[in-house]
Scaffold this active site. Structure first.
Site, short mmCIF file in Angstrom:
data_model
loop_
_atom_site.label_atom_id
_atom_site.label_comp_id
_atom_site.label_asym_id
_atom_site.label_seq_id
_atom_site.Cartn_x
_atom_site.Cartn_y
_atom_site.Cartn_z
N HIS A 160 20.47 8.09 -81.50
CA HIS A 160 20.35 9.00 -80.35
C HIS A 160 19.89 10.38 -80.82
CE1 HIS A 160 21.68 10.74 -76.41
NE2 HIS A 160 21.81 11.82 -77.16
N GLU A 161 20.55 10.90 -81.84
CA GLU A 161 20.17 12.22 -82.34
C GLU A 161 18.80 12.21 -82.99
OE1 GLU A 161 21.81 14.67 -81.37
OE2 GLU A 161 23.60 13.61 -80.68
N HIS A 204 16.18 12.95 -80.46
CA HIS A 204 15.98 14.39 -80.25
C HIS A 204 15.14 14.98 -81.39
CE1 HIS A 204 18.49 14.82 -76.78
NE2 HIS A 204 19.60 14.47 -77.39
N GLU A 216 16.94 14.23 -72.40
CA GLU A 216 17.71 13.17 -73.04
C GLU A 216 16.95 11.83 -73.04
OE1 GLU A 216 20.62 13.31 -74.61
OE2 GLU A 216 20.98 15.44 -74.22
#
Length: 464
Positions: free
Chosen positions: A256-257, A260, A285
Site C-alpha cells: 500500500h505504501e 504512494h 489513495e
C-alpha cells in the site's frame, strides 16, 4: 477501556467542530464539509458524498445482515443459549471463531513463506515487469543513517536506499526511495510514505516550450528536473504473532505504501505542489489501494511468497485459502468504515436542517451522533462508549474520510479492467505503462476524472 479512552478529547472534538464551522461560514459556506469539498476534491458537493455513502450502505446491508446472523448462530452454539444477541465485544471474538471453523485457515502457514528479503525482491520484480524500471540499491554512509545502524548491522535490518532507473531511457534516474522498515524505540509507530523532496522543474526558462504538461510526454525528462526523494516507513517484525515470517497484513501494508511511493517517484510535473501524492484527497489513495491487490493475486504470490529454507513458492491450496479469507466477513468491516465516513460528514456538515451557528452549537454531542449511527446501521453499540475520541482521522481527514472508500472504487475498476485475469498474469507491461503514463505521471496536475477516462475508456465516479 479501548472504547472509552481519552474522554477529554470529546471536548476537544466539539471545539474543533465549532472552530471549523465558524471558519467555513465566515467564508460563505454552509458548513465545513462544503468548504473542504472545494479544496482539490473529486466529489462536487456534500450531497454527492452523502449519496455515495448511502449507496454503499444499501449495497452492503444484505451481506452485513447475513454475516451478523452467522455471528449470532456461532454465539448460540458456543454459549448454549437461545440468546444470540451480538454485543460490541462479541464481534471480534466470534469473527475469529467463524474464520477458524469454516476454513481452518491459519495465517501462520502463510507467514512462513513471507520474508522481508523476498518481499523486497518481489517489489523489484513488480517495478521491472510492470514499468520497465530497475531498483538499484545505493550505499548509505554511516553518518547519513538515522536508524542507529552500524557497519556490522545486517543489510536487511537497516535503512536501505534504492534509485529507480528507467530502462527504456538507458537507465535514466527517476528518483530515490529510502526504506525504513524495522521498529525501534522512539520511531514513528505507524506505516507511511513521506515525501522528502518533490519532483519539479527547477529551470522554468529552459522549459518554457512546454505549453501543456499534462499532454507532453517529455515533461520532466530533461536535466532541469528535480528528481523526487521519498521515504517509506513501516514497522515490520519478523518475529510476531504469526511466527518467524511477516504477517500477510504487514505485507499488504508495505505494498500500500509502495503505491504512494511510486505515485511520487513516477510523476513529472512543472510544480512541486502538484507532484505525486499532492493530488485530490478522494483520488490519492487509488494507486496505494491498487497495489494491495497484487499481494492477493495467485500469480504474483508465487513470486512474493517463497519459503526461506526450501525455496518453494507458496502452494496453490494455501493461496486458495488466503484468497477466500480476504472476503470472509468483509461486510462487517465495510459497515464500520461506512459508519466512520458518515460520522465524519455529520460532525463537520450541516445535517440539522438549519445552517445558522446557534442551531449548529446546539447540535447533538458527538457521542450521541456516534450512537445514533450505530442504531440506524444495525451495528452493536455499548451505551456511553466513544471510540471516535481516539479517531485521529477526524483531524487529518476531517470531512474527507469518505476518500478511502471513494478511492477503493477507482482502484477496483482499474484492477479488474487492466490487471486481473491477464493471460500472462497481473504483471502486464502494457497495463503498467498505461497506469504510469496516464495516471501516475500527472500527479495532481490533471483532473482525476480525465485520467480515469483516459485509462479506462469510460467516465468513472466513486461508487460506480
Amino acid at each position: 477501556e479501548y472504547c472509552t479512552a481519552v474522554p477529554q478529547n470529546l471536548d476537544v472534538l466539539q471545539d474543533l467542530r465549532v472552530q471549523r464551522h465558524q471558519l467555513a461560514t465566515a467564508a460563505g459556506f454552509a458548513s465545513y464539509v462544503d468548504r473542504a469539498l472545494t479544496d482539490h476534491r473529486m466529489a462536487p458537493n456534500a450531497a454527492h458524498v452523502q449519496r455515495f455513502l448511502q449507496s454503499l450502505a444499501r449495497h452492503n446491508q444484505t451481506p452485513y445482515r447475513e454475516e451478523m446472523e452467522l455471528l449470532q448462530r456461532a454465539k448460540q452454539q458456543l454459549e448454549g443459549s437461545t440468546n444470540g444477541k451480538i454485543e460490541p465485544w462479541d464481534v471480534s471474538f466470534y469473527s475469529t471463531v467463524i474464520k477458524q471453523q469454516s476454513s481452518g485457515f491459519d495465517p501462520a502457514m502463510v507467514a512462513q513463506y513471507l520474508t522481508l528479503s523476498q518481499c523486497l525482491e518481489a517489489l523489484q520484480v513488480l517495478c521491472r515487469d510492470l514499468f520497465g524500471i530497475t531498483m538499484v540499491e545505493q550505499d548509505i554512509p554511516l553518518q547519513d543513517r538515522w536508524d542507529g545502524s552500524t557497519a556490522t548491522t545486517p543489510p536487511d535490518q537497516r535503512v536501505r536506499c534504492f534509485v529507480l532507473q528507467d530502462d527504456a531511457k538507458g537507465g535514466r534516474p527517476l528518483g530515490t526511495i529510502y526504506l525504513d522498515l524495522h521498529p525501534r524505540a522512539g520511531k514513528y509507530g505507524h506505516a507511511a510514505h513521506f515525501t522528502v523532496r518533490c519532483g519539479c522543474i527547477v529551470n522554468a526558462a529552459a522549459s518554457s516550450q512546454r505549453q501543456d504538461e499534462t499532454n507532453d510526454d517529455n515533461n520532466g525528462d530533461d536535466d532541469d528536473y528535480q528528481l523526487p526523494i521519498v521515504a517509506l516507513v513501516c514497522n515490520l517484525s519478523s518475529a510476531g504473532e504469526h511466527g518467524p515470517g511477516l504477517s500477510h497484513g504487514d505485507v499488504e501494508t508495505l505494498f500500500h505504501e509502495m503505491g504512494h511511493a511510486l505515485h511520487s517517484l513516477l510523476s513529472r510535473t512543472h510544480f512541486q505542489h502538484m507532484s505525486g501524492t499532492r493530488a485530490a484527497m478522494d483520488f490519492v489513495e487509488t494507486p496505494s489501494h491498487l497495489l494491495e491487490n497484487f499481494v492477493w493475486d495467485a500469480s504474483f504470490l508465487k513470486i512474493l511468497a517463497v519459503h526461506p529454507q526450501t525455496g518453494e513458492s507458496i502452494p496453490d491450496d494455501l493461496i486458495d485459502q488466503l484468497q477466500k479469507s480476504r472476503h470472509q466477513l468483509h461486510a462487517l468491516e465495510r459497515q464500520n468504515q461506512i459508519l466512520y465516513a458518515l460520522l465524519d460528514q455529520q460532525l463537520f456538515g450541516a445535517p440539522f436542517g438549519k445552517y445558522d451557528s446557534e442551531s449548529f452549537f446546539a447540535a447533538p454531542a458527538s457521542t450521541e451522533m456516534f450512537a445514533g449511527l450505530h442504531q440506524s446501521m444495525g451495528i452493536p453499540y455499548a451505551p456511553g462508549t466513544h471510540w471516535h475520541s481516539r479517531f485521529g482521522h477526524l483531524i487529518s481527514y476531517g470531512a474527507g474520510y469518505y476518500s478511502y472508500l471513494y478511492a477503493q472504487e477507482f482502484a477496483r475498476a482499474i484492477w479488474q479492467q487492466k490487471f486481473q485475469n491477464q493471460p500472462g498474469g497481473a504483471l502486464h507491461r502494457p497495463s503498467g505503462l498505461d497506469l504510469w503514463q496516464k495516471v501516475l505521471r500527472h500527479g495532481g496536475a490533471k483532473d482525476p476524472q480525465l485520467m480515469l477516462q483516459d485509462l479506462l475508456g469510460t467516465q468513472k465516479e466513486g461508487g460506480q
